[in-house]
Design an enzyme around this catalytic site. Structure first.
Site, PDB file in Angstrom:
ATOM      1  N   ARG A  33     -72.612 -68.557 -74.946  1.00 33.92           N
ATOM      2  CA  ARG A  33     -71.187 -68.330 -74.745  1.00 33.92           C
ATOM      3  C   ARG A  33     -70.743 -67.040 -75.438  1.00 33.92           C
ATOM      4  NH1 ARG A  33     -70.322 -67.306 -79.185  1.00 33.92           N
ATOM      5  NH2 ARG A  33     -70.045 -68.640 -81.007  1.00 33.92           N
ATOM      6  N   GLU A  39     -60.851 -67.027 -82.678  1.00 32.03           N
ATOM      7  CA  GLU A  39     -62.002 -67.089 -83.601  1.00 32.03           C
ATOM      8  C   GLU A  39     -61.616 -67.852 -84.858  1.00 32.03           C
ATOM      9  OE1 GLU A  39     -65.017 -66.866 -82.334  1.00 32.03           O
ATOM     10  OE2 GLU A  39     -64.603 -64.799 -81.738  1.00 32.03           O
ATOM     11  N   HIS A  40     -62.479 -68.784 -85.232  1.00 35.50           N
ATOM     12  CA  HIS A  40     -62.261 -69.624 -86.414  1.00 35.50           C
ATOM     13  C   HIS A  40     -60.993 -70.464 -86.277  1.00 35.50           C
ATOM     14  CE1 HIS A  40     -65.624 -68.100 -88.819  1.00 35.50           C
ATOM     15  NE2 HIS A  40     -65.400 -66.955 -88.198  1.00 35.50           N
ATOM     16  N   ASP A  42     -61.247 -73.258 -83.954  1.00 30.47           N
ATOM     17  CA  ASP A  42     -61.663 -74.588 -83.446  1.00 30.47           C
ATOM     18  C   ASP A  42     -61.678 -75.665 -84.526  1.00 30.47           C
ATOM     19  OD1 ASP A  42     -64.019 -73.541 -84.612  1.00 30.47           O
ATOM     20  OD2 ASP A  42     -65.319 -74.034 -82.907  1.00 30.47           O
ATOM     21  N   GLY A 134     -74.298 -64.055 -82.511  1.00 34.51           N
ATOM     22  CA  GLY A 134     -72.950 -64.591 -82.335  1.00 34.51           C
ATOM     23  C   GLY A 134     -72.721 -65.107 -80.925  1.00 34.51           C
ATOM     24  N   SER A 137     -76.861 -69.119 -79.647  1.00 35.64           N
ATOM     25  CA  SER A 137     -78.192 -69.557 -79.213  1.00 35.64           C
ATOM     26  C   SER A 137     -78.523 -70.915 -79.824  1.00 35.64           C
ATOM     27  CB  SER A 137     -79.246 -68.523 -79.602  1.00 35.64           C
ATOM     28  OG  SER A 137     -79.249 -68.328 -80.997  1.00 35.64           O
ATOM     29  N   ASP A 181     -68.737 -74.081 -79.319  1.00 38.46           N
ATOM     30  CA  ASP A 181     -69.972 -73.650 -78.682  1.00 38.46           C
ATOM     31  C   ASP A 181     -70.530 -74.734 -77.755  1.00 38.46           C
ATOM     32  OD1 ASP A 181     -69.430 -71.684 -80.475  1.00 38.46           O
ATOM     33  OD2 ASP A 181     -71.043 -72.185 -81.854  1.00 38.46           O
ATOM     34  N   LYS A 225     -77.077 -67.953 -88.653  1.00 38.58           N
ATOM     35  CA  LYS A 225     -76.273 -69.120 -89.027  1.00 38.58           C
ATOM     36  C   LYS A 225     -76.982 -70.029 -90.029  1.00 38.58           C
ATOM     37  CE  LYS A 225     -73.329 -71.106 -85.501  1.00 38.58           C
ATOM     38  NZ  LYS A 225     -73.370 -72.124 -84.457  1.00 38.58           N
TER      39      LYS A 225
HETATM   40  C1  GLA Z   1     -69.333 -70.402 -84.826  1.00 42.27           C
HETATM   41  C2  GLA Z   1     -69.061 -71.885 -84.765  1.00 42.27           C
HETATM   42  C3  GLA Z   1     -67.882 -72.188 -83.856  1.00 42.27           C
HETATM   43  C4  GLA Z   1     -66.665 -71.341 -84.228  1.00 42.27           C
HETATM   44  C5  GLA Z   1     -67.038 -69.872 -84.368  1.00 42.27           C
HETATM   45  C6  GLA Z   1     -65.906 -69.019 -84.891  1.00 42.27           C
HETATM   46  O1  GLA Z   1     -69.771 -69.954 -83.584  1.00 42.27           O
HETATM   47  O2  GLA Z   1     -70.203 -72.571 -84.308  1.00 42.27           O
HETATM   48  O3  GLA Z   1     -67.587 -73.563 -83.910  1.00 42.27           O
HETATM   49  O4  GLA Z   1     -66.052 -71.819 -85.397  1.00 42.27           O
HETATM   50  O5  GLA Z   1     -68.158 -69.692 -85.219  1.00 42.27           O
HETATM   51  O6  GLA Z   1     -64.850 -68.985 -83.999  1.00 42.27           O
END
Ligand code: GLA
Length: 437
Positions: A33, A39-40, A42, A134, A137, A181, A225
């Protein structure tokens, strides 16, 4: 076994040929995706607006007669792994790719209970999503493995349920991720972005105008991550929780997430009064929140790795989150109107807020986003968690090639010219799972 449709392309056939066993097989595919904006938000219970793209994780699987999972990857960098489904399933050492398979397994086992024991299986994986870029994956791997395992077990579950299940499941690797995601990969629709809301999870497709082109470009800094990014990411999640607890105390609103506040416009306007501008020391939290140190630890800090466990920024984090939620709503409307200039402006504002208030950008991401804007992009912003990884740029479709050429000239040429890391992407459809006779 159940499935959606038979997939017979050459990539799938090659993967199947290398999947151990000779019984019937299943094949699951989960796309990457790209988040357009939001961003940040969810994990704060506020919306996001991503698309799925044509990079994916493909998993072929066959049942085994025992309780073992056998896992291998076409890419030799990811070594084969085995584990048993009997008893507890402790993680491999941090950073091991097979932990994402275990995450799916443990999540499914918890959700299905005893009467649907998961069968042992041989799983073979082929991914085309750049790692640590980002583009999610890891979630694609969790979802593809989980869908394949469910199909081996002859179980079907509703997509929304699966999206929530796999979002919870992925926390097995120690990141407090939100649900964007997993929901995107499971629910996306071709030609559309997905407006996703959380708690409870809802998603609606928003048509992407044909004139819109999107370019994803990697900063060449890995956003791993399962590595250093985990602490930075968790820090932001915890900062939002702490800020929410303090806001709830000071306003009298019973909120457990920032998205629970009913009047977010008023809240945003009053932030300077409600939250300290400078960082708060961990030792000051009990007094500030009216809790004991143990309550702060148990209810708010949790048992996770934090980047800076002693200091928490609150006011500017909330300013980003609330502003970003407004931008998602405005971006959805801009898409509906086909107003790409407005969408681009919102993406630029999002990047600024991510950089200044949320502090998740890097000089390379800032530079790439600025370069994209200087060479025809209507908007450019980091996408995903940040701390490295990629940007997404919005550009008129007929200017995609010129933008990529400019990024090659002004960014990649001086950095080894890695060409697989800048892509023209289009909104694609959701994950699939198929039975193969
Ligand atoms: C990562 C997390 C998502 C989201 C983004 C930031 O991809 O897995 O849940 O919080 O960062 O928007």
């Amino acid at each position: 076994m159940k499935g959606e449709r038979l997939v017979t392309d050459s990539r799938t056939r090659a993967l199947l040929a290398d999947t151990p066993g000779d019984g019937p097989a299943v094949v699951a595919r989960a796309p990457a995706r790209v988040n357009l904006i939001g961003e940040h938000t969810d994990y704060n219970g506020l919306p996001v607006l991503p698309i799925a793209i044509d990079r994916d994780v493909l998993v072929a699987a066959r049942r085994r007669p025992d309780d073992a999972v056998e896992l291998s990857n076409v890419d030799p960098a990811f070594e084969p792994r085995h584990y048993s489904l009997r008893g507890d399933i402790p993680p491999f050492p941090p950073g091991d790719w097979a932990n994402y398979h275990k995450a799916a397994t443990v999540g499914l086992r918890d959700a299905l209970g005893r009467e649907h024991a998961l069968p042992g299986g041989s799983f073979r994986v082929h991914g085309t999503i750049p790692i640590a870029a980002g583009l999610s994956s890891s979630s694609a791997l969790v979802v593809a493995c989980g869908l394949a395992h469910l199909a081996l077990a002859d179980v079907e579950l509703p997509r929304l349920e699966l999206a929530e299940l796999f979002a919870r499941a992925e926390r097995y690797v120690g990141t407090l991720g939100g649900g964007m995601d997993q929901a995107t990969t499971l629910l996306a629709r071709a030609g559309h972005a997905l407006r996703i809301d959380f708690f409870p999870l809802r998603a609606r497709p928003v048509p992407v105008p044909p004139a819109a082109g999107f370019v994803v470009a990697h900063s060449l800094e890995r956003a791993e991550k399962s590595g250093q990014v985990r602490g930075f990411y968790n820090q932001r999640v915890v900062e939002c929780r702490l800020a929410c607890a303090l806001l709830a105390r000071r306003t009298g609103v019973a909120a457990t997430r920032l998205g629970d506040f009913p009047d977010r416009v008023a809240l945003l306007a009053d932030l300077a009064r409600l939250l300290p501008e400078t960082e708060v020391a961990a030792s000051a939290l009990p007094d500030l929140l009216g809790l004991t140190p143990d309550e702060v630890r148990a209810r708010l800090l949790g048992e996770v790795t934090l980047a800076v466990p002693g200091r928490f920024a609150l006011q500017r984090r909330v300013r980003h989150v609330l502003g970003e939620a407004d931008r998602v709503a405005a971006a959805e409307q801009a898409l509906q109107r086909g107003d790409l200039a407005a969408l681009g402006d919102l993406m630029n504002a999002s990047h600024r807020s991510c950089a200044e208030d949320y502090e998740v950008s890097t000089p390379a991401l800032d530079h790439l986003a600025a370069l994209a804007r200087a060479h025809g992009a209507l908007g450019g912003r980091l996408t995903g968690a940040g701390f490295g990884g990629a940007i997404v740029a919005l550009v008129e479709r007929d200017r995609v090639g010129a933008l990529i050429a400019a990024l090659d000239r002004h960014f990649y040429a001086a950095r080894g010219g890695r060409s697989d890391l800048r892509l023209s992407v289009e909104p694609r459809g959701r994950a699939t799972v198929a039975q193969v006779e």
